[in-house]
Design a protein around this motif. Structure first.
Motif, PDB file in Angstrom:
ATOM      1  N   ILE A  48       0.869  -1.173   0.000  1.00 48.47           N
ATOM      2  CA  ILE A  48       0.000   0.000   0.000  1.00 48.47           C
ATOM      3  C   ILE A  48       0.907   1.224   0.000  1.00 48.47           C
ATOM      4  O   ILE A  48       1.749   1.378   0.886  1.00 48.47           O
ATOM      5  N   ALA A  49       0.753   2.062  -1.009  1.00 41.55           N
ATOM      6  CA  ALA A  49       1.632   3.228  -1.166  1.00 41.55           C
ATOM      7  C   ALA A  49       0.812   4.508  -1.235  1.00 41.55           C
ATOM      8  O   ALA A  49      -0.254   4.539  -1.849  1.00 41.55           O
ATOM      9  N   GLY A  50       1.330   5.549  -0.632  1.00 38.62           N
ATOM     10  CA  GLY A  50       0.656   6.855  -0.628  1.00 38.62           C
ATOM     11  C   GLY A  50       1.016   7.680  -1.845  1.00 38.62           C
ATOM     12  O   GLY A  50       1.479   8.814  -1.711  1.00 38.62           O
ATOM     13  N   LEU A  51       0.783   7.117  -3.020  1.00 39.91           N
ATOM     14  CA  LEU A  51       1.197   7.780  -4.265  1.00 39.91           C
ATOM     15  C   LEU A  51       0.055   8.043  -5.241  1.00 39.91           C
ATOM     16  O   LEU A  51       0.289   8.489  -6.358  1.00 39.91           O
ATOM     17  N   ALA A  52      -1.170   7.787  -4.823  1.00 39.81           N
ATOM     18  CA  ALA A  52      -2.306   7.904  -5.747  1.00 39.81           C
ATOM     19  C   ALA A  52      -2.566   9.332  -6.218  1.00 39.81           C
ATOM     20  O   ALA A  52      -3.164   9.527  -7.275  1.00 39.81           O
ATOM     21  N   VAL A  67      12.087  -2.221  -3.849  1.00 35.05           N
ATOM     22  CA  VAL A  67      11.218  -2.546  -2.725  1.00 35.05           C
ATOM     23  C   VAL A  67      12.053  -2.921  -1.502  1.00 35.05           C
ATOM     24  O   VAL A  67      13.045  -3.642  -1.627  1.00 35.05           O
ATOM     25  N   VAL A  68      11.639  -2.426  -0.337  1.00 33.99           N
ATOM     26  CA  VAL A  68      12.181  -2.932   0.921  1.00 33.99           C
ATOM     27  C   VAL A  68      11.345  -4.172   1.240  1.00 33.99           C
ATOM     28  O   VAL A  68      10.178  -4.075   1.602  1.00 33.99           O
ATOM     29  N   GLY A  83       5.569  -4.497   2.514  1.00 33.57           N
ATOM     30  CA  GLY A  83       6.815  -3.961   1.987  1.00 33.57           C
ATOM     31  C   GLY A  83       6.656  -2.480   1.715  1.00 33.57           C
ATOM     32  O   GLY A  83       5.633  -1.881   2.054  1.00 33.57           O
ATOM     33  N   MET A  84       7.674  -1.890   1.097  1.00 29.42           N
ATOM     34  CA  MET A  84       7.624  -0.459   0.777  1.00 29.42           C
ATOM     35  C   MET A  84       8.339  -0.201  -0.539  1.00 29.42           C
ATOM     36  O   MET A  84       9.448  -0.693  -0.753  1.00 29.42           O
ATOM     37  N   LEU A  85       7.680   0.560  -1.414  1.00 33.59           N
ATOM     38  CA  LEU A  85       8.336   1.054  -2.627  1.00 33.59           C
ATOM     39  C   LEU A  85       9.216   2.227  -2.228  1.00 33.59           C
ATOM     40  O   LEU A  85       8.851   3.004  -1.356  1.00 33.59           O
ATOM     41  N   LEU A  86      10.345   2.379  -2.889  1.00 32.96           N
ATOM     42  CA  LEU A  86      11.177   3.540  -2.632  1.00 32.96           C
ATOM     43  C   LEU A  86      10.922   4.605  -3.689  1.00 32.96           C
ATOM     44  O   LEU A  86      10.793   4.302  -4.877  1.00 32.96           O
ATOM     45  N   LEU A  95       9.571   7.519  -8.594  1.00 30.07           N
ATOM     46  CA  LEU A  95       9.807   6.138  -8.183  1.00 30.07           C
ATOM     47  C   LEU A  95      11.245   5.738  -8.485  1.00 30.07           C
ATOM     48  O   LEU A  95      11.773   6.073  -9.542  1.00 30.07           O
ATOM     49  N   LEU A  96      11.862   5.015  -7.569  1.00 24.50           N
ATOM     50  CA  LEU A  96      13.186   4.464  -7.842  1.00 24.50           C
ATOM     51  C   LEU A  96      12.992   3.193  -8.653  1.00 24.50           C
ATOM     52  O   LEU A  96      12.221   2.311  -8.285  1.00 24.50           O
TER      53      LEU A  96
END
Length: 109
Positions: A48-52, A67-68, A83-86, A95-96
């Motif tokens: 779940i990422a706060g990028l929307a 990803v971590v 996990g977490m996207l960087l 995005l990395l």
């Protein structure tokens, strides 16, 4: 310099290349997107990422992201994030990714 970490601390992070297989907005949230990311031998993970606010769900599809992978899962808006996207801490975030496609689950050293 503040915030210095020893190599041993950094080495605890399991950074992997993931390929986004599915992306959708989280119902009822302006900021969240639910992603299914293929991490190869580690399987698929829901992140779940706060990028929307910055990306449409379809912009994530098939991207090779960093990803971590060993971050402790936590509930975000009632959904488990595994996990977490960087991404950069800029406006808009970036995005990395990796320079060339590599196998899902490839380790980053």
């Amino acid at each position: 310099m503040s915030g210095i970490v020893e190599y041993d601390e950094f080495a605890k992070l399991d950074l992997r290349v993931g390929v986004v297989k599915h992306a959708e907005r989280v119902q009822g949230s302006r900021k969240l997107v639910k992603l299914i990311v293929d991490l190869g031998e580690l399987g698929e993970r829901q992140i779940i990422a706060g990028l929307a606010e910055y990306f449409k769900p379809e912009e994530f599809l098939n991207k090779h992201v960093v990803v971590v992978a060993n971050l402790k899962p936590r509930k975000i808006f009632g959904l488990e994030s595994q996990g977490m996207l960087l991404a950069t801490d800029t406006n808009p975030p970036v995005l990395l990714t990796v320079e060339k496609p590599v196998a899902p689950g490839s380790k980053i050293k």
